[in-house]
Each structure stands twice: as C-alpha cells, then as structure tokens.
Design an enzyme around this catalytic site. Structure first.
Site, PDB file in Angstrom:
ATOM      1  N   SER A   8       2.555 -50.769  14.385  1.00  0.00           N
ATOM      2  CA  SER A   8       3.594 -50.403  15.347  1.00  0.00           C
ATOM      3  C   SER A   8       4.297 -49.132  14.894  1.00  0.00           C
ATOM      4  O   SER A   8       4.907 -49.094  13.820  1.00  0.00           O
ATOM      5  CB  SER A   8       4.627 -51.527  15.469  1.00  0.00           C
ATOM      6  OG  SER A   8       5.789 -51.012  16.092  1.00  0.00           O
ATOM      7  N   HIS A  33       0.051 -49.332  18.248  1.00  0.00           N
ATOM      8  CA  HIS A  33       1.026 -50.040  19.090  1.00  0.00           C
ATOM      9  C   HIS A  33       2.266 -49.177  19.337  1.00  0.00           C
ATOM     10  O   HIS A  33       2.975 -48.794  18.404  1.00  0.00           O
ATOM     11  CB  HIS A  33       1.402 -51.343  18.372  1.00  0.00           C
ATOM     12  CG  HIS A  33       2.235 -52.296  19.161  1.00  0.00           C
ATOM     13  ND1 HIS A  33       1.693 -53.223  20.032  1.00  0.00           N
ATOM     14  CD2 HIS A  33       3.572 -52.494  19.189  1.00  0.00           C
ATOM     15  CE1 HIS A  33       2.665 -53.941  20.565  1.00  0.00           C
ATOM     16  NE2 HIS A  33       3.817 -53.523  20.077  1.00  0.00           N
ATOM     17  N   ASP A  35       5.884 -49.039  21.041  1.00  0.00           N
ATOM     18  CA  ASP A  35       6.965 -49.867  21.587  1.00  0.00           C
ATOM     19  C   ASP A  35       7.861 -49.010  22.456  1.00  0.00           C
ATOM     20  O   ASP A  35       8.498 -48.075  21.973  1.00  0.00           O
ATOM     21  CB  ASP A  35       7.782 -50.479  20.437  1.00  0.00           C
ATOM     22  CG  ASP A  35       7.019 -51.602  19.772  1.00  0.00           C
ATOM     23  OD1 ASP A  35       6.669 -52.557  20.481  1.00  0.00           O
ATOM     24  OD2 ASP A  35       6.757 -51.515  18.556  1.00  0.00           O
ATOM     25  N   MET A  37      11.099 -48.852  24.919  1.00  0.00           N
ATOM     26  CA  MET A  37      12.340 -49.581  25.226  1.00  0.00           C
ATOM     27  C   MET A  37      13.219 -48.721  26.118  1.00  0.00           C
ATOM     28  O   MET A  37      13.334 -47.509  25.885  1.00  0.00           O
ATOM     29  CB  MET A  37      13.091 -49.886  23.935  1.00  0.00           C
ATOM     30  CG  MET A  37      12.248 -50.609  22.906  1.00  0.00           C
ATOM     31  SD  MET A  37      13.212 -50.882  21.425  1.00  0.00           S
ATOM     32  CE  MET A  37      11.930 -51.554  20.353  1.00  0.00           C
ATOM     33  N   HIS A  66       3.388 -51.315  24.669  1.00  0.00           N
ATOM     34  CA  HIS A  66       4.193 -52.518  24.909  1.00  0.00           C
ATOM     35  C   HIS A  66       5.493 -52.075  25.561  1.00  0.00           C
ATOM     36  O   HIS A  66       6.347 -51.485  24.900  1.00  0.00           O
ATOM     37  CB  HIS A  66       4.427 -53.178  23.532  1.00  0.00           C
ATOM     38  CG  HIS A  66       5.351 -54.345  23.542  1.00  0.00           C
ATOM     39  ND1 HIS A  66       5.938 -54.832  22.387  1.00  0.00           N
ATOM     40  CD2 HIS A  66       5.774 -55.148  24.544  1.00  0.00           C
ATOM     41  CE1 HIS A  66       6.683 -55.870  22.679  1.00  0.00           C
ATOM     42  NE2 HIS A  66       6.614 -56.078  23.983  1.00  0.00           N
ATOM     43  N   MET A  68       8.943 -52.732  26.896  1.00  0.00           N
ATOM     44  CA  MET A  68      10.101 -53.638  26.926  1.00  0.00           C
ATOM     45  C   MET A  68      11.121 -53.000  27.861  1.00  0.00           C
ATOM     46  O   MET A  68      12.099 -52.385  27.426  1.00  0.00           O
ATOM     47  CB  MET A  68      10.656 -53.804  25.504  1.00  0.00           C
ATOM     48  CG  MET A  68       9.755 -54.648  24.621  1.00  0.00           C
ATOM     49  SD  MET A  68      10.104 -54.415  22.872  1.00  0.00           S
ATOM     50  CE  MET A  68       8.998 -53.056  22.518  1.00  0.00           C
ATOM     51  N   MET A 140       5.584 -62.753  21.348  1.00  0.00           N
ATOM     52  CA  MET A 140       6.623 -62.163  20.503  1.00  0.00           C
ATOM     53  C   MET A 140       7.080 -63.202  19.479  1.00  0.00           C
ATOM     54  O   MET A 140       7.475 -64.308  19.840  1.00  0.00           O
ATOM     55  CB  MET A 140       7.825 -61.718  21.348  1.00  0.00           C
ATOM     56  CG  MET A 140       7.598 -60.489  22.217  1.00  0.00           C
ATOM     57  SD  MET A 140       7.038 -59.022  21.339  1.00  0.00           S
ATOM     58  CE  MET A 140       8.362 -58.742  20.170  1.00  0.00           C
ATOM     59  N   ASP A 178       3.408 -60.228  17.656  1.00  0.00           N
ATOM     60  CA  ASP A 178       4.232 -59.051  17.349  1.00  0.00           C
ATOM     61  C   ASP A 178       5.599 -59.481  16.819  1.00  0.00           C
ATOM     62  O   ASP A 178       6.357 -60.146  17.518  1.00  0.00           O
ATOM     63  CB  ASP A 178       4.379 -58.249  18.660  1.00  0.00           C
ATOM     64  CG  ASP A 178       5.134 -56.946  18.504  1.00  0.00           C
ATOM     65  OD1 ASP A 178       5.509 -56.585  17.384  1.00  0.00           O
ATOM     66  OD2 ASP A 178       5.337 -56.279  19.547  1.00  0.00           O
TER      67      ASP A 178
HETATM   68  C1  DX5 Z   1       9.871 -55.328  18.417  1.00  0.00           C
HETATM   69  C2  DX5 Z   1       8.583 -54.576  18.609  1.00  0.00           C
HETATM   70  C3  DX5 Z   1       7.653 -54.662  17.476  1.00  0.00           C
HETATM   71  C4  DX5 Z   1       8.188 -54.131  16.176  1.00  0.00           C
HETATM   72  C5  DX5 Z   1       7.612 -54.967  15.071  1.00  0.00           C
HETATM   73  O1  DX5 Z   1      10.579 -55.317  19.588  1.00  0.00           O
HETATM   74  O2  DX5 Z   1       7.902 -55.057  19.757  1.00  0.00           O
HETATM   75  O3  DX5 Z   1       6.402 -54.080  17.778  1.00  0.00           O
HETATM   76  O4  DX5 Z   1       7.882 -52.792  15.929  1.00  0.00           O
HETATM   77  O5  DX5 Z   1       8.215 -54.615  13.908  1.00  0.00           O
HETATM   78  P1  DX5 Z   1       8.038 -55.446  12.579  1.00  0.00           P
HETATM   79  O6  DX5 Z   1       6.581 -55.514  12.297  1.00  0.00           O
HETATM   80  O7  DX5 Z   1       8.807 -54.651  11.584  1.00  0.00           O
HETATM   81  O8  DX5 Z   1       8.636 -56.812  12.823  1.00  0.00           O
HETATM   82 ZN    ZN Z   2       5.783 -54.356  20.140  1.00  0.00          ZN
END
Ligand code: DX5
Ligand code: ZN
Length: 217
Positions: A8, A33, A35, A37, A66, A68, A140, A178
């Site tokens: 990620s 990956h 993320d 947001m 991903h 969010m 998650m 994740d």
């Molecule tokens: C959280 C993200 C993850 C995050 C995971 O909202 O979706 O992908 O980067 O981070 P770690 O591996 O540090 O828990």
């Molecule tokens: Zn993620």
C-alpha cells in the site's frame, strides 16, 4: 488460492513515489495498492487522480485502486481513465445491493475489474450475492482511513466464510485483506483463505523490506 502481495503506497515516501513503486516491483510484488480517500467517507484525504495517472504505466503490476469515497459512481470512472486495472469501492458508501450491482456493471463496461470492500463492523452476509458479480472482495481488517493500525481478528472469520462461498460455487473472485498486516497476521489470513495481502507500514520505510515481503508469502 493465490499467494499475492499488494504493497500500500499510503506508507510510501510520497516524494519518491516512482522509486518506491519500482522497489516493490523488483521484489516480486504482483499488485500495487492505491488508497484513495475523499475526506468525507473517511476523515483523511490521500492520492489525487494525477498521482495514479503519472505512475500507472511505469510498472507492470496490477494497479489496485481502493476508493474510500462517498460517491464511488462519480469517482470510479476518473480512476479507470487514469489507469486503474481494478477498482474496489465500499459497500457502505452505497448500502444498497442493487446500486452496488449497477456500479460493478459500469466498472466492467469501462474495461476494468471490479472489487467490493466491507468495513470491520459490516456483516459479511451483505456480500452473499455480490460475490458472484465481482472480481475481488476486500475485507478491511482495520477501520479504513489510515495506515499503521492494529489488525482486527474478526476479519479472519469473514475470510473463511468468503473462501467457502467462492470455492463451493467455483467463482472467479479473489479475496484481499487490508489493514494491520505483518508476518504474523498475514500468515493467519493466508490460512483463512486470503489470496492477496495488502501491507503498508509493515513494508515501506524499512531497510529489510526484501525479508518483509518474503515473510508475507
Ligand atoms: C487503510 C488503507 C490501507 C492501509 C494499510 O484505510 O486501506 O490500505 O494503507 O496500512 P497498514 O498496512 O499500515 O495497516
Ligand atoms: Zn487500502
């Protein structure tokens, strides 16, 4: 069952994103990956569409995006245009199986793979029918929104349930997990039936990243 790794980028050095991407590709990771947001579905904001666009083609891994976000219908096409190979949206953003089905169809029509994710407090049963329509389910194992949180063990039961549904019906759907993944929690997820482990803070920013990647296999 597959044995794949998706680093990620949330925990990567943002000033040297391309180098970070090439580093994990050289270590054999198959997915990268992203993320995304929006500051609404989750409190924080992260990568803009431009970051994906600039880096989607510098490597050959799967661009695993991903999202969010509160409005995945609007956001998904933007990231597909930027080079996403797989878009995973949240069930909780729509809370309606028919709407989820429509978005999955739209993502597929745009030539992209579609994934659906559930947060830790969401019952896996909401995915019973949707699992037949998607290419991937993302469980998650922390509350979405930031890296570096502790793994929530209830994710393991969800992975086992999904594995049973998928295998029983011979479905073509991968299980990804994740949040809070390290060598120990990663092994538990593999045992429960996960195909892809997402890991951020466990991998990036460490000198022994090669050993850490290997520990997730
Ligand atoms: C959280 C993200 C993850 C995050 C995971 O909202 O979706 O992908 O980067 O981070 P770690 O591996 O540090 O828990
Ligand atoms: Zn993620």
């Amino acid at each position: 069952m597959k044995n794949l790794i998706a680093p990620s980028l949330l925990s990567a050095d943002k000033a040297h994103l391309k180098d970070e991407i090439l580093k994990v590709e050289a270590l054999g990771c198959e997915y990268i990956h992203w993320d995304i947001m929006d500051g609404i579905f989750v409190p924080n904001k992260s990568f803009e569409v431009s970051a994906v666009k600039e880096n989607a083609k510098v490597h050959k891994m799967v661009n695993d995006v991903h999202i969010m976000v509160a409005d995945p219908m609007r956001v998904a096409p933007e990231f597909i245009a930027a080079g996403a190979d797989l878009i995973t949206f949240h069930y909780e953003a729509l809370e309606c199986p028919v709407c989820c089905g429509k978005l999955i169809k739209k993502i597929h029509e745009l030539g992209c793979k579609a994934g659906i994710s559930i947060k830790p407090k969401t019952n896996v049963k909401v995915l019973k029918e949707l699992v037949k329509q998607v290419d991937l389910v993302l469980v998650m194992s922390v509350e979405p929104g930031k890296g570096g949180q502790a793994f929530i063990p209830s994710a393991l039961g969800k992975i086992k349930t999904l594995r049973k549904w998928i295998d029983k019906q011979n479905l073509n759907c991968l299980i990804e997990v994740d949040g809070g993944i390290n060598a120990e929690t990663g092994a538990k997820c593999r045992k429960a039936g996960a195909d892809i482990l997402v890991a951020g803070s466990y991998l990036f920013g460490h000198d022994d990243i090669k050993e850490r990647v290997e520990s997730l296999r």
